[in-house]
Design a protein around this motif. Structure first.
Motif, short mmCIF file in Angstrom:
data_model
loop_
_atom_site.label_atom_id
_atom_site.label_comp_id
_atom_site.label_asym_id
_atom_site.label_seq_id
_atom_site.Cartn_x
_atom_site.Cartn_y
_atom_site.Cartn_z
N SER A 31 0.86 -1.18 0.00
CA SER A 31 0.00 0.00 0.00
C SER A 31 0.90 1.24 0.00
O SER A 31 2.12 1.13 -0.02
CB SER A 31 -0.94 0.00 1.21
N HIS A 32 0.29 2.43 0.03
CA HIS A 32 1.07 3.66 -0.10
C HIS A 32 1.71 4.09 1.22
O HIS A 32 1.31 3.67 2.30
CB HIS A 32 0.23 4.78 -0.70
N PHE A 70 -2.43 -0.10 8.36
CA PHE A 70 -1.20 -0.09 7.55
C PHE A 70 -0.01 -0.56 8.38
O PHE A 70 0.98 -1.06 7.83
CB PHE A 70 -0.92 1.32 7.00
N GLU A 71 -0.11 -0.42 9.70
CA GLU A 71 1.01 -0.74 10.57
C GLU A 71 1.33 -2.24 10.60
O GLU A 71 2.42 -2.64 11.02
CB GLU A 71 0.74 -0.24 11.98
N ALA A 72 0.41 -3.05 10.11
CA ALA A 72 0.67 -4.49 10.03
C ALA A 72 1.65 -4.81 8.90
O ALA A 72 2.24 -5.90 8.86
CB ALA A 72 -0.63 -5.26 9.81
N ILE A 73 1.82 -3.85 7.99
CA ILE A 73 2.77 -4.04 6.88
C ILE A 73 4.17 -3.75 7.37
O ILE A 73 4.50 -2.61 7.73
CB ILE A 73 2.42 -3.12 5.69
N ARG A 74 5.00 -4.77 7.38
CA ARG A 74 6.40 -4.63 7.78
C ARG A 74 7.25 -4.84 6.53
O ARG A 74 7.33 -5.96 6.02
CB ARG A 74 6.75 -5.63 8.88
N ASP A 119 5.02 -4.25 1.64
CA ASP A 119 5.89 -3.11 1.40
C ASP A 119 5.04 -1.87 1.10
O ASP A 119 3.81 -1.96 0.97
CB ASP A 119 6.82 -3.39 0.22
N PHE A 120 5.71 -0.73 0.99
CA PHE A 120 5.04 0.54 0.69
C PHE A 120 5.61 1.13 -0.60
O PHE A 120 6.80 0.99 -0.89
CB PHE A 120 5.25 1.54 1.83
N CYS A 174 3.20 -13.33 7.83
CA CYS A 174 1.85 -12.75 7.87
C CYS A 174 1.02 -13.39 8.97
O CYS A 174 0.33 -12.69 9.72
CB CYS A 174 1.16 -12.94 6.52
N PHE A 175 1.09 -14.71 9.08
CA PHE A 175 0.37 -15.41 10.16
C PHE A 175 0.80 -14.85 11.51
O PHE A 175 -0.03 -14.54 12.38
CB PHE A 175 0.69 -16.91 10.13
N LYS A 176 2.12 -14.74 11.70
CA LYS A 176 2.67 -14.29 12.98
C LYS A 176 2.20 -12.88 13.33
O LYS A 176 1.88 -12.59 14.49
CB LYS A 176 4.19 -14.35 12.94
N GLU A 177 2.16 -12.00 12.33
CA GLU A 177 1.73 -10.62 12.58
C GLU A 177 0.31 -10.57 13.14
O GLU A 177 0.03 -9.88 14.11
CB GLU A 177 1.81 -9.81 11.27
N ILE A 178 -0.59 -11.32 12.52
CA ILE A 178 -1.98 -11.34 12.99
C ILE A 178 -2.10 -12.07 14.32
O ILE A 178 -2.78 -11.60 15.25
CB ILE A 178 -2.89 -12.00 11.93
#
Length: 327
Positions: free
Chosen positions: A252-253, A263-267, A273-274, A305-309
């Motif tokens: 995402s942007h 958006f903070e879930a995107i590492r 990515d951004f 991704c699993f770990k983040e959630i």
């Protein structure tokens, strides 16, 4: 929520437009009930009643503790709007915000860190996790597109604010640059017809699947799990939660003041990515780079991704935050 498990239930009637201004009937009287000493509620800044409630609590019921749950701060607030919000966050016992980004911005505005708690967000976590544990790879996209190209998915309402025309143009550009990929839209909305026309104009109709709205979570799980990447050119919101819980990373942007808290879930480099805000060239480059660097690490990305959630963006973590900080 199963309200039968609560000791007391009061129904609040709401009138007006939540995006502009509204009133709530039945809220103010709860302030006068002696048995209620702690309040945990949403802070809806468009509600006249909410502002009156907090003002009365501060001036006439100083011993009662007010805790609120809100987006907090985007970084684009100015004028009266900014002053009113900061007054509120300064005068309640604690504020639960959706992201560390909002918490850090509020601390810079002078709100004490010990009054700010990051609670994140969540979807139907138990159901989704159960589906995730039994899902397997399927040929759903190979069967539809008749090729083995990488698949980009977007799931959500097809609205103008999501800037999905940029995504269609990016896919057309990627296919010209020998990075062949397919695009799947899961959802409906007012932009659908225009997006279909754009795909035809760019001669990528065979590479775009307008799947339509789907409310069966098992089907959604299959569609997301078998995609390689989710791209949300506009604000990403709960789309990030929905795709990551099934192991698909998100792009995402990078203009966070115009993002939603999720958006903070995107590492970067791990769960997505951004790209540079409203820059289609940057979007193409970011997608291309992700596929080149991460395509052979699909399982590693899926687990990230699993770990983040599982670590932060679920109701169990949220309940723990509530229990630890409401005194």
């Amino acid at each position: 929520m199963d309200t039968s498990k609560l000791k007391n239930v009061h129904r609040i009637r709401q009138y007006g437009d939540p995006s502009r201004i509204m009133v709530k009937i039945g809220l103010l009287k709860l302030l006068f009930k002696k048995k209620y000493q702690t309040y945990f509620m949403l802070a809806e800044t468009r509600s006249i009643t909410d502002w009156l409630f907090f003002w009365m609590a501060h001036n006439f019921f100083p011993k009662k503790k007010m805790y609120i749950w809100t987006h907090g701060w985007y970084g684009k607030e100015t004028g009266v709007d900014a002053k009113m919000k900061l007054w509120l966050y300064s005068h309640v016992a604690g504020t639960f915000v959706y992201s560390n980004y909002a918490r850090e911005l509020l601390m810079k505005e002078g709100i004490p860190g010990d009054k700010l708690f990051t609670i994140y967000n969540s979807l139907h976590y138990d159901q989704q996790k159960q589906l995730r544990e039994c899902i397997t790879a399927s040929p759903i996209y190979a069967d539809h597109f008749k090729n083995a190209n990488l698949v980009i998915i977007f799931i959500g309402r097809l609205t103008k604010v999501k800037q999905l025309d940029m995504l269609v143009e990016a896919v057309a550009d990627l296919n010209k640059k020998r990075c062949p990929c397919n695009l799947v839209f899961v959802g409906d909305g007012e932009e659908k017809e225009d997006l279909m026309k754009l795909a035809k104009q760019l001669d990528i109709t065979d590479s775009v699947w307008f799947y339509g709205a789907c409310y069966d979570e098992r089907t959604n799980a299959e569609l997301i799990y078998n995609a390689d990447l989710c791209v949300a050119p506009g604000n990403v919101g709960l789309t990030a939660m929905h795709t990551m819980v099934f192991g698909t990373p998100v792009i995402s942007h990078n203009n966070f003041k115009w993002q939603m808290p999720e958006f903070e879930a995107i590492r970067p480099g791990e769960t997505g990515d951004f790209f540079e805000y409203k820059n289609e060239r940057s979007l193409v480059e970011t997608i291309s780079k992700w596929f080149k660097e991460k395509n052979d690490k699909r399982e590693e990305v899926r687990k990230a991704c699993f770990k983040e959630i599982d670590t932060l963006w679920n109701p169990y973590y949220q309940m723990d935050v509530i229990k630890r900080n409401i005194k």
